[in-house]
Structures are given as C-alpha cells and as structure tokens.
Design a protein around this motif. Structure first.
Motif, PDB file in Angstrom:
ATOM      1  N   SER A   1     -41.892   9.792  71.538  1.00 42.78           N
ATOM      2  CA  SER A   1     -43.036   8.987  71.123  1.00 42.78           C
ATOM      3  C   SER A   1     -44.225   9.323  72.003  1.00 42.78           C
ATOM      4  CB  SER A   1     -42.726   7.491  71.253  1.00 42.78           C
ATOM      5  OG  SER A   1     -41.643   7.114  70.436  1.00 42.78           O
ATOM      6  N   CYS A   2     -45.396   9.167  71.437  1.00 45.79           N
ATOM      7  CA  CYS A   2     -46.632   9.382  72.190  1.00 45.79           C
ATOM      8  C   CYS A   2     -47.578   8.241  71.828  1.00 45.79           C
ATOM      9  CB  CYS A   2     -47.250  10.721  71.852  1.00 45.79           C
ATOM     10  SG  CYS A   2     -48.873  11.003  72.592  1.00 45.79           S
ATOM     11  N   ALA A   3     -47.822   7.366  72.789  1.00 45.53           N
ATOM     12  CA  ALA A   3     -48.706   6.226  72.577  1.00 45.53           C
ATOM     13  C   ALA A   3     -50.115   6.586  73.032  1.00 45.53           C
ATOM     14  CB  ALA A   3     -48.188   5.025  73.352  1.00 45.53           C
TER      15      ALA A   3
ATOM     16  N   ARG B   1     -46.637   9.893  62.240  1.00 43.24           N
ATOM     17  CA  ARG B   1     -47.566   9.043  62.991  1.00 43.24           C
ATOM     18  C   ARG B   1     -47.660   7.676  62.343  1.00 43.24           C
ATOM     19  NH1 ARG B   1     -52.998  12.031  63.358  1.00 43.24           N
ATOM     20  NH2 ARG B   1     -53.693  10.076  64.337  1.00 43.24           N
TER      21      ARG B   1
ATOM     22  N   THR C   1     -49.534   5.610  67.502  1.00 47.05           N
ATOM     23  CA  THR C   1     -48.379   6.346  68.025  1.00 47.05           C
ATOM     24  C   THR C   1     -48.045   7.523  67.120  1.00 47.05           C
ATOM     25  OG1 THR C   1     -47.484   4.328  69.013  1.00 47.05           O
ATOM     26  CG2 THR C   1     -45.975   6.172  68.757  1.00 47.05           C
TER      27      THR C   1
ATOM     28  N   TYR D   1     -44.893  10.511  66.642  1.00 48.92           N
ATOM     29  CA  TYR D   1     -43.480  10.711  66.934  1.00 48.92           C
ATOM     30  C   TYR D   1     -43.074  12.165  66.689  1.00 48.92           C
ATOM     31  CZ  TYR D   1     -43.639   5.643  66.258  1.00 48.92           C
ATOM     32  OH  TYR D   1     -43.970   4.319  66.333  1.00 48.92           O
TER      33      TYR D   1
END
Length: 125
Positions: free
Chosen positions: A21-23, A72, A78, A80
């Motif tokens: 994940s990328c927040a 996304r 976020t 993914y």
C-alpha cells in the motif's frame, strides 16, 4: 506537495503473495498518476507498474505482467500493488511515486515528481 508512505513489505516464500500500500497526503491525489518501482541491491531502480490518475488505465513491466496488479482508491488517497506468484528475483525495495505528467504510459523515473521511502520485499526460494 505530495508525501508518500509505503507499507506491506515483508518476507514471503516463492509462490506466495503480498499486497503493498502507498498512502498519499494532500488533497490533489486524484490528479496524479501513480507508479511502483523497485530496486534490488547493485541494480538500477526499475519500473514495475503504473496507474493513470482516473484509474482507467494501467501499465506493467513485462517481468510482472500477469502476476502483479496495481489499483487505487482515490477516496482513501491510496494506491496498491497486489503481488502474486512471487519469485526470488522480485526481491527488492519497492517505491511508490506520483506523477503530474499528462502523458501515458508513465514508466520512466524522470516522469515522476514525488517518491516514497520504500518498503523491503524479500522472496525466499
């Protein structure tokens, strides 16, 4: 300004799965196309996958096509990366990145404006 924080890395056996994940911070996340890159020790950082700002198009490196899926959620700011059928050669630090470029696809490092700190993925044989 966009700040990116990756999570979800770890150690997994070959054939296993992980979801990264990328927040992202900031109210303009939905206007950025997003990408995942990876860097193995001693090697250049390489493109893995990208998703356009709207989520309507995706693009993959040949080495991960059919195994990885980028997605996304703009409501959650976020992006993914679902990684299946992992191989030892997938071992690397994985970075997410945000691009304000209007072109597509976006698979070059210079096309991205903001980068996260990275998360380690290790695949054992």
């Amino acid at each position: 300004q966009v700040q990116l924080v990756e999570s979800g890395g770890g150690l997994v056996q070959a054939g296993g799965s992980l979801r990264l994940s990328c927040a992202a911070s900031g109210r303009t996340f939905s206007s950025y196309s997003m990408g995942w890159f990876r860097q193995a020790p001693g090697l250049e950082r390489e493109f893995v996958a990208a998703i356009i700002w709207s989520g309507s198009s995706t693009y993959y490196a040949d080495s991960v096509k059919g195994r990885f899926t980028i997605s996304r959620d703009n409501a959650k700011n976020t992006v993914y990366l679902q990684m299946n059928s992992l191989k030892p050669e997938d071992t690397a630090v994985y970075y997410c990145a945000a691009s304000g470029e209007s072109g597509w696809p976006l698979n070059e490092r210079f096309e991205y404006d903001y980068w996260g700190q990275g998360t380690q993925v290790t695949v054992s044989s």
